[in-house]
Design a protein around this motif. Structure first.
Motif, PDB file in Angstrom:
ATOM      1  N   GLU A   1       0.836  -1.207   0.000  1.00 49.16           N
ATOM      2  CA  GLU A   1       0.000   0.000   0.000  1.00 49.16           C
ATOM      3  C   GLU A   1       0.870   1.256   0.000  1.00 49.16           C
ATOM      4  O   GLU A   1       0.568   2.232  -0.682  1.00 49.16           O
TER       5      GLU A   1
ATOM      6  N   ARG B   1       3.894   1.496  -1.269  1.00 51.86           N
ATOM      7  CA  ARG B   1       4.476   1.627  -2.615  1.00 51.86           C
ATOM      8  C   ARG B   1       3.447   2.160  -3.596  1.00 51.86           C
ATOM      9  O   ARG B   1       3.770   2.980  -4.467  1.00 51.86           O
ATOM     10  N   LEU B   2       2.207   1.723  -3.477  1.00 55.50           N
ATOM     11  CA  LEU B   2       1.153   2.203  -4.361  1.00 55.50           C
ATOM     12  C   LEU B   2       0.909   3.696  -4.149  1.00 55.50           C
ATOM     13  O   LEU B   2       0.779   4.456  -5.114  1.00 55.50           O
ATOM     14  N   THR B   3       0.878   4.126  -2.903  1.00 57.98           N
ATOM     15  CA  THR B   3       0.682   5.544  -2.599  1.00 57.98           C
ATOM     16  C   THR B   3       1.829   6.377  -3.158  1.00 57.98           C
ATOM     17  O   THR B   3       1.606   7.435  -3.762  1.00 57.98           O
ATOM     18  N   GLU B   4       3.067   5.885  -2.987  1.00 56.31           N
ATOM     19  CA  GLU B   4       4.225   6.601  -3.521  1.00 56.31           C
ATOM     20  C   GLU B   4       4.168   6.669  -5.043  1.00 56.31           C
ATOM     21  O   GLU B   4       4.466   7.694  -5.646  1.00 56.31           O
ATOM     22  N   SER B   5       3.766   5.583  -5.668  1.00 58.07           N
ATOM     23  CA  SER B   5       3.660   5.546  -7.123  1.00 58.07           C
ATOM     24  C   SER B   5       2.625   6.551  -7.616  1.00 58.07           C
ATOM     25  O   SER B   5       2.854   7.253  -8.610  1.00 58.07           O
ATOM     26  N   ARG B   6       1.508   6.635  -6.928  1.00 62.14           N
ATOM     27  CA  ARG B   6       0.475   7.607  -7.318  1.00 62.14           C
ATOM     28  C   ARG B   6       0.974   9.032  -7.156  1.00 62.14           C
ATOM     29  O   ARG B   6       0.694   9.900  -7.978  1.00 62.14           O
ATOM     30  N   ARG B   7       1.729   9.286  -6.076  1.00 65.15           N
ATOM     31  CA  ARG B   7       2.263  10.625  -5.833  1.00 65.15           C
ATOM     32  C   ARG B   7       3.245  11.008  -6.943  1.00 65.15           C
ATOM     33  O   ARG B   7       3.189  12.121  -7.476  1.00 65.15           O
ATOM     34  N   VAL B   8       4.124  10.088  -7.309  1.00 65.80           N
ATOM     35  CA  VAL B   8       5.097  10.368  -8.366  1.00 65.80           C
ATOM     36  C   VAL B   8       4.389  10.582  -9.699  1.00 65.80           C
ATOM     37  O   VAL B   8       4.752  11.476 -10.474  1.00 65.80           O
ATOM     38  N   THR B   9       3.360   9.792  -9.966  1.00 62.54           N
ATOM     39  CA  THR B   9       2.601   9.951 -11.204  1.00 62.54           C
ATOM     40  C   THR B   9       1.969  11.336 -11.275  1.00 62.54           C
ATOM     41  O   THR B   9       2.014  11.997 -12.322  1.00 62.54           O
ATOM     42  N   GLU B  10       1.395  11.808 -10.181  1.00 61.73           N
ATOM     43  CA  GLU B  10       0.794  13.140 -10.148  1.00 61.73           C
ATOM     44  C   GLU B  10       1.851  14.223 -10.334  1.00 61.73           C
ATOM     45  O   GLU B  10       1.610  15.221 -11.006  1.00 61.73           O
TER      46      GLU B  10
END
Length: 73
Positions: free
Chosen positions: A36, A38-47
Motif C-alpha cells: 500500500e 508503494r502504491l501511494t508513492e507511485s500515485r504521488r510520483v505519477t501526479e
C-alpha cells in the motif's frame, strides 16, 4: 434408516491446514502494508510527473508565442 452420528474427532491434517491458512493470511496482511505504501508513492510520483508535463507544455506554448512574435517583428 440408520442414525447419523457426527465425529467429534478432528484430524491432525485439518488442524495443520487451518494453522497454515492462518499463518498465510497473517503473512499476506503484513505484506499488504508495504504494498500500500508503494502504491501511494507511485500515485504521488505519477501526479508530480503530470504536473511537470503540464508546466512544460505551458512553457513550450509561451516560448512558441514569443518566438513567433520575434520572428514576425
Amino acid at each position: 434408516m440408520w442414525p447419523i452420528t457426527r465425529r467429534s474427532h478432528v484430524s491432525p491434517e485439518s488442524v495443520a491446514a487451518v494453522e497454515d491458512a492462518e499463518k498465510s493470511l497473517k503473512n499476506a496482511q503484513a505484506g499488504a502494508v508495504p504494498a500500500e505504501a508503494r502504491l501511494t508513492e507511485s500515485r504521488r510520483v505519477t501526479e508530480q510527473l503530470k504536473a511537470h508535463n503540464r508546466a512544460n507544455a505551458y512553457s513550450d506554448l509561451i516560448e512558441g508565442i514569443v518566438l513567433g512574435r520575434l520572428s514576425n517583428g
